[in-house]
Enzyme design. Structure first.
Site, mmCIF file in Angstrom:
data_model
loop_
_atom_site.group_PDB
_atom_site.id
_atom_site.type_symbol
_atom_site.label_atom_id
_atom_site.label_comp_id
_atom_site.label_asym_id
_atom_site.label_seq_id
_atom_site.Cartn_x
_atom_site.Cartn_y
_atom_site.Cartn_z
ATOM 1 N N ARG A 122 0.804 -1.235 0.000
ATOM 2 C CA ARG A 122 0.000 0.000 0.000
ATOM 3 C C ARG A 122 0.834 1.280 0.000
ATOM 4 O O ARG A 122 0.344 2.348 0.350
ATOM 5 C CB ARG A 122 -0.988 0.002 1.171
ATOM 6 C CG ARG A 122 -2.004 -1.122 1.109
ATOM 7 C CD ARG A 122 -3.020 -1.011 2.225
ATOM 8 N NE ARG A 122 -3.991 -2.099 2.131
ATOM 9 C CZ ARG A 122 -3.839 -3.289 2.691
ATOM 10 N NH1 ARG A 122 -2.744 -3.553 3.399
ATOM 11 N NH2 ARG A 122 -4.762 -4.221 2.560
ATOM 12 N N LYS A 143 3.247 11.686 -10.418
ATOM 13 C CA LYS A 143 2.374 10.917 -11.305
ATOM 14 C C LYS A 143 3.125 9.671 -11.772
ATOM 15 O O LYS A 143 4.171 9.775 -12.416
ATOM 16 C CB LYS A 143 1.938 11.762 -12.510
ATOM 17 C CG LYS A 143 0.944 12.846 -12.154
ATOM 18 C CD LYS A 143 0.672 13.783 -13.316
ATOM 19 C CE LYS A 143 -0.271 13.200 -14.332
ATOM 20 N NZ LYS A 143 -0.691 14.207 -15.349
ATOM 21 N N GLU A 185 9.717 19.193 -23.246
ATOM 22 C CA GLU A 185 9.086 19.435 -21.951
ATOM 23 C C GLU A 185 9.725 20.623 -21.237
ATOM 24 O O GLU A 185 9.075 21.313 -20.452
ATOM 25 C CB GLU A 185 9.167 18.182 -21.070
ATOM 26 C CG GLU A 185 8.441 16.966 -21.635
ATOM 27 C CD GLU A 185 6.924 17.040 -21.484
ATOM 28 O OE1 GLU A 185 6.392 18.092 -21.078
ATOM 29 O OE2 GLU A 185 6.264 16.032 -21.792
ATOM 30 N N LYS A 227 7.576 23.494 -12.830
ATOM 31 C CA LYS A 227 6.767 22.287 -12.574
ATOM 32 C C LYS A 227 6.430 22.182 -11.084
ATOM 33 O O LYS A 227 5.291 21.871 -10.707
ATOM 34 C CB LYS A 227 7.555 21.051 -13.032
ATOM 35 C CG LYS A 227 6.915 19.694 -12.707
ATOM 36 C CD LYS A 227 5.800 19.355 -13.674
ATOM 37 C CE LYS A 227 5.207 17.972 -13.410
ATOM 38 N NZ LYS A 227 5.967 16.882 -14.033
ATOM 39 N N GLU A 237 -4.189 17.376 -10.191
ATOM 40 C CA GLU A 237 -4.679 17.788 -11.499
ATOM 41 C C GLU A 237 -6.174 18.064 -11.515
ATOM 42 O O GLU A 237 -6.933 17.569 -12.357
ATOM 43 C CB GLU A 237 -4.329 16.737 -12.563
ATOM 44 C CG GLU A 237 -4.276 17.316 -13.970
ATOM 45 C CD GLU A 237 -3.673 16.361 -14.988
ATOM 46 O OE1 GLU A 237 -4.380 16.000 -15.919
ATOM 47 O OE2 GLU A 237 -2.489 15.980 -14.828
ATOM 48 N N ARG A 241 -2.807 22.218 -13.051
ATOM 49 C CA ARG A 241 -1.841 21.208 -13.460
ATOM 50 C C ARG A 241 -2.141 20.702 -14.875
ATOM 51 O O ARG A 241 -1.256 20.208 -15.577
ATOM 52 C CB ARG A 241 -1.810 20.041 -12.469
ATOM 53 C CG ARG A 241 -0.689 19.054 -12.754
ATOM 54 C CD ARG A 241 -0.389 18.144 -11.591
ATOM 55 N NE ARG A 241 0.664 17.197 -11.952
ATOM 56 C CZ ARG A 241 1.294 16.394 -11.104
ATOM 57 N NH1 ARG A 241 0.991 16.432 -9.823
ATOM 58 N NH2 ARG A 241 2.223 15.564 -11.511
ATOM 59 N N ASN A 245 -0.266 19.663 -19.599
ATOM 60 C CA ASN A 245 -0.609 18.717 -20.660
ATOM 61 C C ASN A 245 -0.688 19.373 -22.037
ATOM 62 O O ASN A 245 -1.175 18.751 -22.985
ATOM 63 C CB ASN A 245 -1.955 18.042 -20.353
ATOM 64 C CG ASN A 245 -1.888 17.187 -19.100
ATOM 65 O OD1 ASN A 245 -0.844 16.644 -18.760
ATOM 66 N ND2 ASN A 245 -3.003 17.073 -18.402
ATOM 67 N N HIS A 248 -0.292 17.374 -25.266
ATOM 68 C CA HIS A 248 -0.240 15.950 -24.937
ATOM 69 C C HIS A 248 -1.445 15.164 -25.441
ATOM 70 O O HIS A 248 -1.346 13.948 -25.630
ATOM 71 C CB HIS A 248 -0.093 15.766 -23.423
ATOM 72 C CG HIS A 248 1.278 16.067 -22.915
ATOM 73 N ND1 HIS A 248 1.890 17.293 -23.085
ATOM 74 C CD2 HIS A 248 2.178 15.289 -22.254
ATOM 75 C CE1 HIS A 248 3.092 17.254 -22.535
ATOM 76 N NE2 HIS A 248 3.284 16.055 -22.034
ATOM 77 N N HIS A 252 -0.083 12.096 -27.323
ATOM 78 C CA HIS A 252 -0.319 10.721 -26.886
ATOM 79 C C HIS A 252 -0.993 9.900 -27.989
ATOM 80 O O HIS A 252 -0.694 8.709 -28.161
ATOM 81 C CB HIS A 252 -1.173 10.697 -25.624
ATOM 82 C CG HIS A 252 -0.415 11.014 -24.375
ATOM 83 N ND1 HIS A 252 -1.031 11.216 -23.165
ATOM 84 C CD2 HIS A 252 0.910 11.144 -24.146
ATOM 85 C CE1 HIS A 252 -0.117 11.465 -22.239
ATOM 86 N NE2 HIS A 252 1.059 11.440 -22.812
ATOM 87 N N HIS A 265 8.248 10.745 -27.150
ATOM 88 C CA HIS A 265 7.204 11.529 -26.491
ATOM 89 C C HIS A 265 7.353 13.018 -26.819
ATOM 90 O O HIS A 265 6.384 13.689 -27.195
ATOM 91 C CB HIS A 265 7.290 11.307 -24.983
ATOM 92 C CG HIS A 265 6.315 12.114 -24.194
ATOM 93 N ND1 HIS A 265 4.955 11.871 -24.216
ATOM 94 C CD2 HIS A 265 6.491 13.179 -23.361
ATOM 95 C CE1 HIS A 265 4.338 12.746 -23.432
ATOM 96 N NE2 HIS A 265 5.239 13.552 -22.906
#
Length: 308
Positions: A122, A143, A185, A227, A237, A241, A245, A248, A252, A265
């Site tokens: 956990r 993330k 980025e 960031k 997010e 946040r 993206n 993206h 993606h 990427h």
């Protein structure tokens, strides 16, 4: 050494930036962890491990139980099968709640190893040790995820690291394509939230061969600080946040349709930037000076149109 602080609602940590950090991991662990770990579990990949795994292991105290596992290099490793295998290896190594996992590699390693850390018993502590320029972005903010056949990063969690150790010396073993993958980025952060940083990049980074260790440390510290500011305001997010993206959504999609790894990427995201900006100009009836952006990014070898 430069340090950038990251603050979230329930956790704070530092990003350490310097050359040769891989030789000082044991020393830095003592600085950033409240309690000595019961054991260390290092996850790396088949490209990075032969170069740097031994250096990291040798930097750790001899009285500490250390084990490692290597995954195949590439986006295909962000899979359910590798995720299960890492859990199996962690169980075999006897990791407990006081253990620390070190993710030594690029974004793929950081994503899957971080997700293992988030879910093993956990949640256990972990350290991000990015070895690529692209991973400067993914290693900060918590993330972590694996891919699904129907979408990238769709299975994951928010799990902040205890620290990020960024050895800038390791970046200079990267091929040019990996610099392109990550630099997108970097300037994205300037493009969305810090115009002066974006203009500074355009003046100071004319090609990748012009970047030395001092310059890349400054570039990364400023990019990561942007960031970190966003993450501190919106960890999960729910608001700003999402600005991170930019490009993206289409990026993606291009990665998925072309097959993960066929286009990097960063290369896909730059095409997404241009698309998003053109869409914004049309929708908001504004001028974002897209031609000057295209001229600049094409000097680094980026494509700016959607591939067939």
């Amino acid at each position: 050494m430069k340090k950038v602080q990251v603050n979230t609602k329930n956790h704070e940590y530092h990003v350490y930036l310097d050359k040769g950090i891989r030789f000082r991991v044991g020393e830095l662990l003592s600085e950033c962890l409240k309690d000595k770990p019961s054991s260390v579990f290092i996850v790396s990949d088949s490209t990075v491990a032969p170069l740097y795994l031994k250096d990291v292991m040798n930097s750790l105290p001899t009285d500490l139980s250390v084990s490692s596992v290597i995954i195949p290099s590439g986006e295909q490793s962000k899979s359910f099968s590798e995720y299960e295998r890492l859990h199996t290896e962690a169980l075999k190594a006897g990791l407990d709640r006081k253990s620390v996992l070190i993710a030594l590699g690029g974004g793929v390693v950081g994503d899957i190893a971080g997700f293992v850390a988030a879910t093993y018993m956990r949640g256990i502590r972990f350290i991000q040790m990015p070895t690529t320029l692209l991973a400067h972005d993914s290693s900060v903010g918590g993330k972590v995820a694996i891919n699904h056949a129907l979408g990238k990063n769709m299975i994951g969690a928010f799990h902040q690291p205890e620290a990020v150790f960024y050895d800038t010396e390791m970046l200079f073993s990267l091929p040019e394509r990996e610099w392109r993958a990550g630099f997108a980025e970097v300037f994205k952060h300037g493009l969305i939230l810090d115009h002066s940083f974006f203009e500074w990049l355009k003046e100071n980074v004319t090609d990748f061969t012009s970047i030395n260790e001092d310059l890349i440390t400054d570039v990364l510290a400023r990019s990561i600080a942007i960031k970190a500011k966003v993450v501190s305001e919106d960890e999960r997010e729910q608001g700003i946040r999402a600005y991170l993206n930019l490009g993206h959504t289409l990026g993606h999609a291009i990665e998925a349709v072309s097959g993960y790894g066929k286009i990097t990427h960063g290369e896909a995201v730059v095409i997404g930037f241009v698309f998003a900006m053109k869409l914004s100009e049309k929708h908001f009836h504004t001028n974002l000076d897209i031609p000057s952006l295209i001229t600049w990014v094409e000097t680094f070898g980026y494509e700016t149109v959607i591939p067939s």
